[in-house]
Scaffold this motif. Structure first.
Motif, PDB file in Angstrom:
ATOM      1  N   UNK A  87     -55.870 -50.693  27.494  1.00  5.54           N
ATOM      2  CA  UNK A  87     -56.606 -49.421  27.386  1.00  5.54           C
ATOM      3  C   UNK A  87     -57.767 -49.538  26.396  1.00  5.54           C
ATOM      4  N   UNK A  88     -58.865 -48.825  26.699  1.00  2.00           N
ATOM      5  CA  UNK A  88     -60.034 -48.836  25.805  1.00  2.00           C
ATOM      6  C   UNK A  88     -60.456 -47.394  25.542  1.00  2.00           C
ATOM      7  N   UNK A  89     -61.248 -47.180  24.482  1.00  2.00           N
ATOM      8  CA  UNK A  89     -61.615 -45.811  24.112  1.00  2.00           C
ATOM      9  C   UNK A  89     -62.388 -45.106  25.223  1.00  2.00           C
ATOM     10  N   UNK A  90     -63.124 -45.910  25.981  1.00  2.00           N
ATOM     11  CA  UNK A  90     -63.914 -45.331  27.067  1.00  2.00           C
ATOM     12  C   UNK A  90     -63.030 -44.586  28.071  1.00  2.00           C
ATOM     13  N   UNK A  91     -61.766 -45.022  28.204  1.00  2.00           N
ATOM     14  CA  UNK A  91     -60.873 -44.413  29.195  1.00  2.00           C
ATOM     15  C   UNK A  91     -60.511 -42.962  28.857  1.00  2.00           C
ATOM     16  N   UNK A  92     -60.566 -42.632  27.532  1.00  2.33           N
ATOM     17  CA  UNK A  92     -60.024 -41.342  27.108  1.00  2.33           C
ATOM     18  C   UNK A  92     -60.700 -40.155  27.808  1.00  2.33           C
ATOM     19  N   UNK A  93     -62.030 -40.268  28.033  1.00  2.00           N
ATOM     20  CA  UNK A  93     -62.754 -39.158  28.688  1.00  2.00           C
ATOM     21  C   UNK A  93     -62.160 -38.825  30.045  1.00  2.00           C
ATOM     22  N   UNK A  94     -61.587 -39.864  30.714  1.00  2.22           N
ATOM     23  CA  UNK A  94     -61.064 -39.631  32.068  1.00  2.22           C
ATOM     24  C   UNK A  94     -59.579 -39.302  32.037  1.00  2.22           C
ATOM     25  N   UNK A  95     -59.017 -39.134  30.822  1.00  7.77           N
ATOM     26  CA  UNK A  95     -57.571 -38.924  30.719  1.00  7.77           C
ATOM     27  C   UNK A  95     -57.259 -37.620  29.977  1.00  7.77           C
ATOM     28  N   UNK A  96     -57.648 -36.509  30.620  1.00  6.51           N
ATOM     29  CA  UNK A  96     -57.504 -35.195  29.978  1.00  6.51           C
ATOM     30  C   UNK A  96     -56.065 -34.888  29.595  1.00  6.51           C
ATOM     31  N   UNK A  97     -55.130 -35.237  30.488  1.00 12.00           N
ATOM     32  CA  UNK A  97     -53.736 -34.859  30.222  1.00 12.00           C
ATOM     33  C   UNK A  97     -53.196 -35.611  28.996  1.00 12.00           C
ATOM     34  N   UNK A  98     -53.434 -36.942  28.961  1.00 14.04           N
ATOM     35  CA  UNK A  98     -52.971 -37.744  27.818  1.00 14.04           C
ATOM     36  C   UNK A  98     -53.605 -37.233  26.531  1.00 14.04           C
ATOM     37  N   UNK A 114     -58.307 -24.197  33.093  1.00 15.70           N
ATOM     38  CA  UNK A 114     -57.660 -23.896  34.370  1.00 15.70           C
ATOM     39  C   UNK A 114     -57.862 -25.009  35.412  1.00 15.70           C
ATOM     40  N   UNK A 115     -58.852 -25.898  35.158  1.00  8.63           N
ATOM     41  CA  UNK A 115     -59.047 -27.018  36.094  1.00  8.63           C
ATOM     42  C   UNK A 115     -58.338 -28.288  35.642  1.00  8.63           C
ATOM     43  N   UNK A 116     -57.554 -28.180  34.583  1.00 12.38           N
ATOM     44  CA  UNK A 116     -56.844 -29.369  34.077  1.00 12.38           C
ATOM     45  C   UNK A 116     -57.743 -30.273  33.240  1.00 12.38           C
ATOM     46  N   UNK A 117     -58.925 -29.762  32.857  1.00 13.17           N
ATOM     47  CA  UNK A 117     -59.806 -30.575  31.999  1.00 13.17           C
ATOM     48  C   UNK A 117     -59.489 -30.311  30.533  1.00 13.17           C
ATOM     49  N   UNK A 118     -59.754 -31.307  29.663  1.00 16.72           N
ATOM     50  CA  UNK A 118     -59.454 -31.150  28.244  1.00 16.72           C
ATOM     51  C   UNK A 118     -60.304 -30.029  27.638  1.00 16.72           C
ATOM     52  N   UNK A 119     -59.663 -29.199  26.826  1.00 20.03           N
ATOM     53  CA  UNK A 119     -60.375 -28.079  26.197  1.00 20.03           C
ATOM     54  C   UNK A 119     -59.988 -28.046  24.720  1.00 20.03           C
ATOM     55  N   UNK A 177     -54.723 -42.900  20.319  1.00 22.28           N
ATOM     56  CA  UNK A 177     -54.942 -43.077  21.757  1.00 22.28           C
ATOM     57  C   UNK A 177     -54.580 -44.500  22.200  1.00 22.28           C
ATOM     58  N   UNK A 178     -55.067 -45.508  21.460  1.00 26.01           N
ATOM     59  CA  UNK A 178     -54.876 -46.896  21.921  1.00 26.01           C
ATOM     60  C   UNK A 178     -53.409 -47.337  21.811  1.00 26.01           C
ATOM     61  N   UNK A 179     -52.744 -47.009  20.701  1.00 24.78           N
ATOM     62  CA  UNK A 179     -51.332 -47.396  20.566  1.00 24.78           C
ATOM     63  C   UNK A 179     -50.471 -46.687  21.612  1.00 24.78           C
TER      64      UNK A 179
END
Ligand code: HEM
Length: 492
Positions: free
Chosen positions: A339-350, A417-422, A448-450
């Motif tokens: 995993x890399x920091x760049x991934x976080x934007x696409x991982x709203x739930x995590x 409501x769309x499941x995006x991070x807020x 995030x990374x650990x």
């Protein structure tokens, strides 16, 4: 004649008393309301020293969100709830940016370094530390790469458990400390390295003593340091050992320093010391370097590793949340790369689960004590310069007006409501304003990374039924620590 002498003496004494106490009480005449203090012990009879924040929450019902409470002879302005804390720390940032100087810490480390310093010293060291911690080009690797490598080592340790029960505490704290070692010393240590284990046990022992009732008592009644010196002497011995370890590392760095290519935090500080050697007002000296390094370890290790430890416990309590995080990891990252920091934007739930973990575990419920840097008018009260202030983080993270279900672990607090991070402005586990945690960016990257590396590689199963898992903290005096637990790390 004798009567005249007595009258003169009496008026001099009265005059002096007025000068000392009259001036003092007029200085404090417009303070926020609070319970009447008793001489010497203040309001201690109304407070539970094992969970001061809970006592403050109760007192708020009577005295309101801004009140004055006496911890022994120490007067403290307590701020409760998002509005009061935000108004003070964010809207009047300079006035509330001071750090309360405890007589105990003054005797242990002095007001050097970053956490305990004030004024020009704090400004110089903080600015330098923030920019160095942000300097992703420092050393031969970026900070992200150091964390990725450490996450790999941690994964190997868990794999070695071969599905037998494992207490993660030691591994998590070694992994997180190694990230600070990489940044500060430019190297990581093997988890079995004797010097490393020694350093960690000294830091751990000191943190426990500093979070103990002895610390609170010493801070309120410094005379106890002389009367009951046992715990103090232990703290001092530990501090001196840590200083010795750090000084050795600094000496080794000096011998191999190349001035235009810093390998780590110590090199960058040594270079700055050289650049500023002609500046009489410089704060870049050896004493500040040693204590700043200690500060980074003290503030950056237990905080992050406890958050990971509590986070894994929450995921075992709520296996459906664990599964959902793993699904997102599989969809965005897959199993074939780190995993890399760049991934976080696409991982709203995590991301939402991580934020909710930090909110819910409420790691530093009371916050560190601040103090006013100047006479401060706040909500119609006048708080004199040098008054201790406690902006209670628990009251923000559980503020009923800011969270839909404050006492439930609910990642939905951070999803729209769309499941995006807020984001929610009352998310303040790192505090806020000018004293906000100096390691916030680093801590978020580590979490995030650990977390995502561990869940990419394992499913975590409890050694008891999930509904029997207790989330109640074991201790809540300074840090909230989870009850020790074991798990099965099942490879995926
Ligand atoms: C989950 C992890 C962490 C949490 C919850 C946390 C929380 C906090 C809190 C509440 C404060 C007090 C802020 C105030 O006085 O208003 C603080 C200060 C501080 N933290 Fe953290 N922290 C974490 C991780 C770290 C890390 C990884 C580092 C360093 C590398 C770090 C370095 C510091 C320092 C140096 C201060 C003092 C700042 C100053 O006085 O200017 N923290 N942290």
């Amino acid at each position: 004649m004798e009567l005249f002498g007595t009258l003169v003496l009496a008026s001099i004494v009265l005059g002096l008393l007025f000068l000392i106490f009259g001036r003092d009480s007029s200085r404090y005449s417009k303070m926020p309301p609070g319970p009447t203090p008793l001489p010497f012990i203040g309001n201690m009879l109304q407070l539970d020293s094992r969970a001061l924040y809970e006592s403050f929450m109760k007192l708020k019902e009577t005295y309101g969100p801004v009140m004055t409470v006496h911890l022994g002879p120490m007067r403290v302005v307590v701020l409760i709830g998002f509005d009061a804390v935000h108004e003070a720390l964010v809207q009047q940032p300079d006035e509330f940016a001071g750090r309360a100087v405890s007589p105990l810490i003054m005797k242990l480390t002095g007001d050097f370094g970053l956490i305990q310093s004030n004024g020009e010293r704090w400004k110089q060291i903080r600015r330098f530390s923030l920019s160095t911690l942000r300097d992703f080009g420092m050393g031969k690797r970026s900070i992200e790469e150091w964390i990725q490598e450490e996450a790999k080592h941690l994964t190997e340790e868990f794999r070695k458990t071969n599905g037998s029960p494992c207490d993660p505490t030691i591994f998590l704290s070694r992994a997180v400390s190694n990230v600070i070692c990489s940044i500060v010393f430019g190297q990581r240590f093997d988890y079995q390295d004797k010097n490393f284990i020694e350093l960690l046990s000294l830091l751990d022992a000191n943190l426990r003593l500093l979070a103990s009732p002895a610390r609170m008592l010493y801070s309120m009644f410094p005379v106890l340091i002389k009367l009951i010196p046992g715990p103090f002497n232990k703290m001092l011995k530990n501090v001196n050992e840590i200083k010795r370890f750090t000084s050795n590392m600094i000496s080794q760095h000096k011998e191999t320093l190349v001035s235009d290519s810093p390998r780590d935090f110590i090199d960058s500080f040594l270079i700055k010391m050289k650049q500023e050697s002609d500046n009489p007002a410089t704060e870049f000296n050896l004493e500040n370097l040693i204590i700043t390094v200690m500060d980074l370890f003290t503030a950056g290790t237990e905080t992050t590793s406890t958050t990971l430890q509590y986070g894994l416990l929450l995921l075992m309590k709520y296996p459906h949340i664990q599964e959902k995080v793993q699904k997102e990891i599989d969809a965005v990252i897959g199993r074939g790369r780190a995993p890399a920091m760049e991934d976080r934007r696409k991982m709203s739930y995590t991301d939402a689960v991580l934020h909710e973990t930090q909110r819910f575990i409420d790691l530093v419920p009371l916050n560190a004590f601040h103090w006013t840097t100047k006479d401060t008018v706040f909500r119609g009260y006048t708080i004199p310069a040098g008054t201790v202030v406690s902006p209670v983080l628990h009251s923000v993270l559980f503020d009923k007006t800011k969270w839909a279900t404050p006492y439930t672990f609910n990642p939905g607090h951070f999803l729209d409501e769309n499941g995006c991070f807020k984001m929610n402005p009352a998310f303040m586990p790192f505090s806020a304003g000018k004293r906000v945690c100096a390691g916030e960016g680093l801590a978020k990257m580590e979490l995030f990374l650990f977390f995502s590396t561990l869940l990419q590689n394992f499913s975590f199963q409890p050694t008891e039924e999930p509904d029997k898992i207790s989330l109640t903290p074991n201790s809540k005096s300074f840090f909230k620590l989870p009850v020790p637990y074991t798990f099965f790390a099942i490879p995926r």
